[in-house]
Design a protein around this motif. Structure first.
Motif, PDB file in Angstrom:
ATOM      1  N   MET A   1      -3.285  -0.764  -9.866  1.00  0.00           N
ATOM      2  CA  MET A   1      -4.500  -1.536  -9.542  1.00  0.00           C
ATOM      3  C   MET A   1      -5.546  -0.610  -8.921  1.00  0.00           C
ATOM      4  O   MET A   1      -5.241   0.273  -8.137  1.00  0.00           O
ATOM      5  CB  MET A   1      -4.157  -2.645  -8.529  1.00  0.00           C
ATOM      6  CG  MET A   1      -3.292  -3.725  -9.103  1.00  0.00           C
ATOM      7  SD  MET A   1      -4.191  -4.733 -10.299  1.00  0.00           S
ATOM      8  CE  MET A   1      -5.199  -5.731  -9.206  1.00  0.00           C
ATOM      9  N   ASN A   2      -6.780  -0.813  -9.288  1.00  0.00           N
ATOM     10  CA  ASN A   2      -7.860  -0.012  -8.732  1.00  0.00           C
ATOM     11  C   ASN A   2      -8.664  -0.825  -7.728  1.00  0.00           C
ATOM     12  O   ASN A   2      -8.875  -2.003  -7.914  1.00  0.00           O
ATOM     13  CB  ASN A   2      -8.817   0.435  -9.830  1.00  0.00           C
ATOM     14  CG  ASN A   2      -8.132   1.333 -10.836  1.00  0.00           C
ATOM     15  OD1 ASN A   2      -7.270   2.117 -10.466  1.00  0.00           O
ATOM     16  ND2 ASN A   2      -8.505   1.205 -12.094  1.00  0.00           N
TER      17      ASN A   2
ATOM     18  N   PHE B   1     -11.750   0.580  -6.826  1.00  0.00           N
ATOM     19  CA  PHE B   1     -12.863   1.532  -6.848  1.00  0.00           C
ATOM     20  C   PHE B   1     -14.018   1.070  -5.958  1.00  0.00           C
ATOM     21  O   PHE B   1     -14.382  -0.111  -5.965  1.00  0.00           O
ATOM     22  CB  PHE B   1     -13.415   1.685  -8.272  1.00  0.00           C
ATOM     23  CG  PHE B   1     -12.507   2.394  -9.224  1.00  0.00           C
ATOM     24  CD1 PHE B   1     -11.672   3.418  -8.806  1.00  0.00           C
ATOM     25  CD2 PHE B   1     -12.506   2.051 -10.569  1.00  0.00           C
ATOM     26  CE1 PHE B   1     -10.849   4.078  -9.704  1.00  0.00           C
ATOM     27  CE2 PHE B   1     -11.690   2.714 -11.474  1.00  0.00           C
ATOM     28  CZ  PHE B   1     -10.857   3.723 -11.041  1.00  0.00           C
TER      29      PHE B   1
ATOM     30  N   PRO C   1      -1.531  12.997  -5.722  1.00  0.00           N
ATOM     31  CA  PRO C   1      -2.137  11.659  -5.751  1.00  0.00           C
ATOM     32  C   PRO C   1      -1.374  10.621  -4.930  1.00  0.00           C
ATOM     33  O   PRO C   1      -1.985   9.766  -4.274  1.00  0.00           O
ATOM     34  CB  PRO C   1      -2.113  11.298  -7.243  1.00  0.00           C
ATOM     35  CG  PRO C   1      -2.110  12.601  -7.956  1.00  0.00           C
ATOM     36  CD  PRO C   1      -1.355  13.552  -7.089  1.00  0.00           C
TER      37      PRO C   1
ATOM     38  N   LYS D   1      -2.513   8.575  -1.445  1.00  0.00           N
ATOM     39  CA  LYS D   1      -2.499   7.108  -1.315  1.00  0.00           C
ATOM     40  C   LYS D   1      -1.711   6.656  -0.089  1.00  0.00           C
ATOM     41  O   LYS D   1      -2.121   5.737   0.620  1.00  0.00           O
ATOM     42  CB  LYS D   1      -1.906   6.480  -2.582  1.00  0.00           C
ATOM     43  CG  LYS D   1      -2.849   6.569  -3.773  1.00  0.00           C
ATOM     44  CD  LYS D   1      -2.227   5.955  -5.008  1.00  0.00           C
ATOM     45  CE  LYS D   1      -3.227   5.961  -6.155  1.00  0.00           C
ATOM     46  NZ  LYS D   1      -2.640   5.457  -7.412  1.00  0.00           N
TER      47      LYS D   1
ATOM     48  N   TYR E   1      -9.239  11.002  -7.951  1.00  0.00           N
ATOM     49  CA  TYR E   1      -9.040   9.728  -8.661  1.00  0.00           C
ATOM     50  C   TYR E   1      -8.146   8.784  -7.848  1.00  0.00           C
ATOM     51  O   TYR E   1      -8.432   7.586  -7.722  1.00  0.00           O
ATOM     52  CB  TYR E   1      -8.454   9.989 -10.045  1.00  0.00           C
ATOM     53  CG  TYR E   1      -8.134   8.742 -10.831  1.00  0.00           C
ATOM     54  CD1 TYR E   1      -9.135   7.848 -11.200  1.00  0.00           C
ATOM     55  CD2 TYR E   1      -6.819   8.442 -11.199  1.00  0.00           C
ATOM     56  CE1 TYR E   1      -8.842   6.700 -11.916  1.00  0.00           C
ATOM     57  CE2 TYR E   1      -6.515   7.298 -11.918  1.00  0.00           C
ATOM     58  CZ  TYR E   1      -7.530   6.424 -12.269  1.00  0.00           C
ATOM     59  OH  TYR E   1      -7.235   5.286 -12.970  1.00  0.00           O
ATOM     60  N   ALA E   2      -7.087   9.332  -7.264  1.00  0.00           N
ATOM     61  CA  ALA E   2      -6.184   8.510  -6.433  1.00  0.00           C
ATOM     62  C   ALA E   2      -6.938   7.938  -5.235  1.00  0.00           C
ATOM     63  O   ALA E   2      -6.777   6.761  -4.894  1.00  0.00           O
ATOM     64  CB  ALA E   2      -4.990   9.341  -5.972  1.00  0.00           C
TER      65      ALA E   2
ATOM     66  N   GLN F   1      -9.116   5.187  -6.380  1.00  0.00           N
ATOM     67  CA  GLN F   1      -8.306   3.979  -6.622  1.00  0.00           C
ATOM     68  C   GLN F   1      -8.058   3.224  -5.321  1.00  0.00           C
ATOM     69  O   GLN F   1      -7.865   2.008  -5.330  1.00  0.00           O
ATOM     70  CB  GLN F   1      -6.964   4.353  -7.270  1.00  0.00           C
ATOM     71  CG  GLN F   1      -7.085   4.767  -8.736  1.00  0.00           C
ATOM     72  CD  GLN F   1      -5.718   4.984  -9.382  1.00  0.00           C
ATOM     73  OE1 GLN F   1      -4.931   5.801  -8.928  1.00  0.00           O
ATOM     74  NE2 GLN F   1      -5.434   4.248 -10.443  1.00  0.00           N
TER      75      GLN F   1
ATOM     76  N   LEU G   1     -16.495   6.540 -14.557  1.00  0.00           N
ATOM     77  CA  LEU G   1     -15.737   5.375 -14.089  1.00  0.00           C
ATOM     78  C   LEU G   1     -16.662   4.225 -13.681  1.00  0.00           C
ATOM     79  O   LEU G   1     -16.198   3.185 -13.204  1.00  0.00           O
ATOM     80  CB  LEU G   1     -14.841   5.760 -12.901  1.00  0.00           C
ATOM     81  CG  LEU G   1     -13.748   6.797 -13.185  1.00  0.00           C
ATOM     82  CD1 LEU G   1     -13.028   7.175 -11.894  1.00  0.00           C
ATOM     83  CD2 LEU G   1     -12.750   6.286 -14.226  1.00  0.00           C
TER      84      LEU G   1
END
Lengths: 315, 315
Positions: free
Chosen positions: B1-2, B4, B195, B199, B230-231, B234, B276
């Motif tokens: 799940m993102n 962003f 990543p 998180k 990117y992580a 997210q 993105l």
């Protein structure tokens, strides 16, 4: 949410991707050593070179001699690339080549014309001939590449529907010849993929053909390579083409200030997998040695990062 | 799940990170032009240089002159780095410096000793003095960096609990001096982040201090920079330190075959955000021009990828 695979397979393309675009013809002995180091590090599939026109790609003219020179491990498959029937016949005639039948499906005409001198539709027709050729030679169909599955420098973004259309074509083709679908590779030779476009296409392909194993052929053209691999891992992808030290590039990919960047870097991505708790069967220290050897061979700094920083030393 | 963020803020560190570790002292006029190009591209915070010992870092000896030379935009904050009181006083005395009060909290003694000549605990004590200094100078406390929040080349992996402990220290410190928590930056100067470790730490910090804004200071030391960003995206992180063209590195970070790699590359990560659908307020074409200018200045290929491949041209 992650759906990480428990183990991942890396198919090494550095010896082919890396040397095909160099002006220098590196000594066969050095390429042999590099390939042996890669096998020793645990890579189970290594693309040794290509059987293409020696005029177009002089650095690949001695691929057969290179195959003969390699001290081969029984656990490793030594593969090659061919782009036409003559090339395939040379691969068949060369002792020691693991013949992995492959199909190529393009999504945009202009890039297809540049690389294959025919349109997308014409190339699809030719794939039927390839299946017959593989059958006659007793070669199994292992993989199908969807080229420019994300975008193309000539035609822009490639829609998910075009990727699904390519998959449907492959499905019909395999059904007609009564064979199982090969592994389906989403290829991004020209660097248009981003983590979300990766996920969307993987989801769409899985939706279309749930039983197929999906792989990726990614280049680190615009710096998103690692993020794209991570996104694919999150989707459970367990099959990656890559190049030691980040060797390689596509000379015809039409980039602004250089030829295209190399494939995603094998050792950096193996490192990421290991950090994420995903097995690869690869000895990272030996792989870094191979990367450093490749860099010494080429004689300029290569894109791989881990080999320069070193593997983190846990206490 | 993102999760962003809708927009992301990049704080440009290239002019400081990039030139502090070079042997060459690049002409002030060139550094001025680079900084002006970065502001013109839309970067709203640019670290111009550092006020450190001219003996230890000769290339930063003319930071005050550089501040004077820059043709400044009202919309951009021109910041600096200081590591001791003398440096801070020079920053205060220099016209045009945006004084962003910052704290540093380390997690491992050995790296702390290398960089600050004191232990983690001793450095924590010193942070109290910094708060008093900032108060006296009328400088707001904006950011706190947790250095080596992931791992350290001297002491190995850094546990999540150590990061949370650093956050608790900051919380107590701010509570005692009746001020809100500054932005909390997770720093990975030496390239141990992956990543998932990103998180886990973001989740733990958010759990400990839900109201705090979290930023990251990441280096692309081992090729995972883009995956780490990117992580973080997210997880909703919207604040990133970065360097144009991937400039930079830490000369004291103890890597195997080189000084440390540079920060994550500003234009590559801005490109990822735009792909993105995340806003940055940055004109990517102008930023790529600045990156190419930086590369011409330095005179060797830099790590940034997008500037070499070009921005994808959509049809």
């Amino acid at each position: 949410m992650n759906d990480f695979p428990s183990s991942v397979e890396f198919h090494e393309e550095g010896p082919r991707e890396g040397f095909q675009m160099e002006k220098t013809h590196y000594p066969l002995q050095q390429r042999k050593i590099l390939i042996e180091m890669l096998a020793e590090a645990g890579l189970r599939q290594i693309q040794v070179g290509s059987f293409v026109s020696p005029k177009a790609v002089p650095t690949m003219s001695d691929t057969a001699e290179l195959f003969a020179a390699i001290d081969k491990k029984a656990s490793t498959r030594y593969t090659s690339l061919w782009l036409n029937e003559a090339g395939f016949r040379r691969a068949v005639a060369t002792p020691g080549v693991t013949l992995d039948g492959k199909l190529l499906v393009y999504t945009t005409d202009e890039f297809c014309l540049k690389n294959n001198n025919c349109t997308v539709q014409e190339l699809r027709e030719k794939q039927k001939k390839w299946i017959a050729l593989y059958d006659n030679a007793g070669v199994a169909l292992e993989q199908a590449y969807i080229i420019t599955a994300f975008g193309c420098n000539y035609e822009g973004d490639v829609a998910v529907s075009k990727v699904v259309d390519a998959v449907r074509f492959l499905e019909d083709l395999c059904a007609a010849s009564k064979r199982p679908l090969p592994h389906i590779y989403l290829a991004d030779t020209v660097g248009w993929a981003n983590p979300e476009s990766i996920k969307r296409r993987i989801a769409a392909v899985r939706d279309a053909v749930p039983a197929a194993r999906i792989g990726t052929h990614l280049h680190d053209t615009r710096g998103l390579g690692a993020a794209n691999v991570y996104a694919a891992l999150q989707m459970g992808v367990d099959l990656f083409d890559s190049s030691v030290a980040g060797l390689g590039g596509c000379p015809f990919a039409k980039h602004a200030n250089s030829h295209g960047a190399g494939n995603i870097c094998t050792e950096d991505m193996v490192f990421m997998c290991h950090e994420l708790g995903i097995e690869t069967g690869i000895d990272l220290e030996k792989l870094v040695e191979a990367a450093l050897y490749a860099e010494r061979m080429i004689g300029r700094p290569l894109a791989g990062k881990l080999m320069h920083a070193g593997i983190p030393k846990r206490m």
